[in-house]
Design a protein around this motif. Sequence first.
Motif, PDB file in Angstrom:
ATOM      1  N   LYS A   1       0.831  -1.210   0.000  1.00  0.00           N
ATOM      2  CA  LYS A   1       0.000   0.000   0.000  1.00  0.00           C
ATOM      3  C   LYS A   1       0.866   1.261   0.000  1.00  0.00           C
ATOM      4  CE  LYS A   1      -3.574   0.244   2.744  1.00  0.00           C
ATOM      5  NZ  LYS A   1      -4.434   0.085   3.942  1.00  0.00           N
TER       6      LYS A   1
ATOM      7  N   LYS B   1      -8.248   3.031   2.545  1.00  0.00           N
ATOM      8  CA  LYS B   1      -8.959   1.788   2.267  1.00  0.00           C
ATOM      9  C   LYS B   1      -8.231   1.034   1.162  1.00  0.00           C
ATOM     10  CE  LYS B   1     -13.710   0.306   1.995  1.00  0.00           C
ATOM     11  NZ  LYS B   1     -15.085   0.749   1.855  1.00  0.00           N
ATOM     12  N   GLY B   2      -7.769  -0.152   1.491  1.00  0.00           N
ATOM     13  CA  GLY B   2      -6.995  -0.933   0.538  1.00  0.00           C
ATOM     14  C   GLY B   2      -7.707  -2.177   0.050  1.00  0.00           C
ATOM     15  N   SER B   3      -8.979  -2.301   0.368  1.00  0.00           N
ATOM     16  CA  SER B   3      -9.785  -3.463  -0.021  1.00  0.00           C
ATOM     17  C   SER B   3      -9.034  -4.766   0.230  1.00  0.00           C
ATOM     18  CB  SER B   3     -10.250  -3.338  -1.467  1.00  0.00           C
ATOM     19  OG  SER B   3     -11.115  -2.241  -1.581  1.00  0.00           O
ATOM     20  N   LEU B   4      -8.774  -5.514  -0.816  1.00  0.00           N
ATOM     21  CA  LEU B   4      -8.167  -6.828  -0.620  1.00  0.00           C
ATOM     22  C   LEU B   4      -6.734  -6.746  -0.098  1.00  0.00           C
ATOM     23  CD1 LEU B   4      -9.635  -8.803  -3.646  1.00  0.00           C
ATOM     24  CD2 LEU B   4     -10.426  -8.742  -1.282  1.00  0.00           C
TER      25      LEU B   4
ATOM     26  N   ASP C   1      -5.920  -5.063   2.357  1.00  0.00           N
ATOM     27  CA  ASP C   1      -6.087  -5.071   3.810  1.00  0.00           C
ATOM     28  C   ASP C   1      -6.507  -6.448   4.311  1.00  0.00           C
ATOM     29  OD1 ASP C   1      -5.515  -2.365   4.200  1.00  0.00           O
ATOM     30  OD2 ASP C   1      -7.580  -1.782   3.755  1.00  0.00           O
ATOM     31  N   GLN C   2      -6.945  -7.296   3.414  1.00  0.00           N
ATOM     32  CA  GLN C   2      -7.586  -8.525   3.849  1.00  0.00           C
ATOM     33  C   GLN C   2      -6.867  -9.801   3.434  1.00  0.00           C
ATOM     34  OE1 GLN C   2     -11.211  -7.581   1.916  1.00  0.00           O
ATOM     35  NE2 GLN C   2     -11.752  -6.023   3.401  1.00  0.00           N
ATOM     36  N   TRP C   3      -6.475  -9.910   2.208  1.00  0.00           N
ATOM     37  CA  TRP C   3      -5.918 -11.180   1.755  1.00  0.00           C
ATOM     38  C   TRP C   3      -4.452 -11.419   2.081  1.00  0.00           C
ATOM     39  CZ3 TRP C   3      -8.369 -12.412  -3.666  1.00  0.00           C
ATOM     40  CH2 TRP C   3      -9.702 -12.796  -3.469  1.00  0.00           C
TER      41      TRP C   3
ATOM     42  N   PRO D   1     -13.075 -11.024   3.676  1.00  0.00           N
ATOM     43  CA  PRO D   1     -13.471  -9.614   3.558  1.00  0.00           C
ATOM     44  C   PRO D   1     -14.633  -9.198   4.466  1.00  0.00           C
ATOM     45  CG  PRO D   1     -12.909 -10.467   1.407  1.00  0.00           C
ATOM     46  CD  PRO D   1     -12.922 -11.649   2.352  1.00  0.00           C
TER      47      PRO D   1
ATOM     48  N   ARG E   1     -14.031  -6.822   7.746  1.00  0.00           N
ATOM     49  CA  ARG E   1     -14.778  -5.555   7.823  1.00  0.00           C
ATOM     50  C   ARG E   1     -15.554  -5.463   9.135  1.00  0.00           C
ATOM     51  NH1 ARG E   1     -15.577  -0.385   6.768  1.00  0.00           N
ATOM     52  NH2 ARG E   1     -17.558   0.129   5.851  1.00  0.00           N
TER      53      ARG E   1
ATOM     54  N   TRP F   1     -12.317   0.402   8.413  1.00  0.00           N
ATOM     55  CA  TRP F   1     -11.966  -0.621   7.422  1.00  0.00           C
ATOM     56  C   TRP F   1     -10.610  -1.191   7.670  1.00  0.00           C
ATOM     57  CZ3 TRP F   1     -13.409   4.295   5.595  1.00  0.00           C
ATOM     58  CH2 TRP F   1     -12.360   5.172   5.343  1.00  0.00           C
TER      59      TRP F   1
END
Length: 184
Positions: free
Chosen positions: A111, A121-124, A126-128, A164, A168, A184
């Motif tokens: 990021k 907000k980094g979407s995936l 932040d998650q994968w 995700p 969240r 997020w």
Amino acid sequence: MVNIIMVLYSIFLFLPAFIANPGAVITGGHFILDRGKTIHGKRILGDGKSLSGFIGGSLIGVLAGIIVYYIIYISNIGLGNYGNNIISALPVLFAMSFGSLTGDITGSFIKRRLGMKRGAKGSLLDQWPFVLMSFLFIFIFARHFFLEFYGNFIAIILILVLTPPLHRGVNILGYKLKMKDVPW
């Protein structure tokens, strides 16, 4: 044919990786990992990644895994566990938890390279990364466990799909509890 019980059980066994991340939020903030350093004018990781969060969150994940281990052991579920005894379970738990937070740090590094600031907000991203790195660590350091519970990849795919909304929800909770600056 896929045994849906084993797939769901494999997701349950992944709890230490999921718990390590909020554990890092709880224990973090001390000894910033990148110490303010930059690469090409961009922070390496940012103030949100600290040694106390990395170690503390990982150890909280390991502790959660020990609790899960004993729940399985006491209930005599018979579907397998992290190991034959708690000592043999520790490499799995450490790989899962430290892998999770290494993935989280990797996501932050990416990021920052993309010019995204802390809290963006980094979407995936932040998650994968925490899920994938956790699986990589398990594969490297506890391959027998990986092959037994995640070798068919169905549980991995389900975990990637479930992460995700779960991520969240946990972040919204952390935000409402004033532990996170953004939901997020």
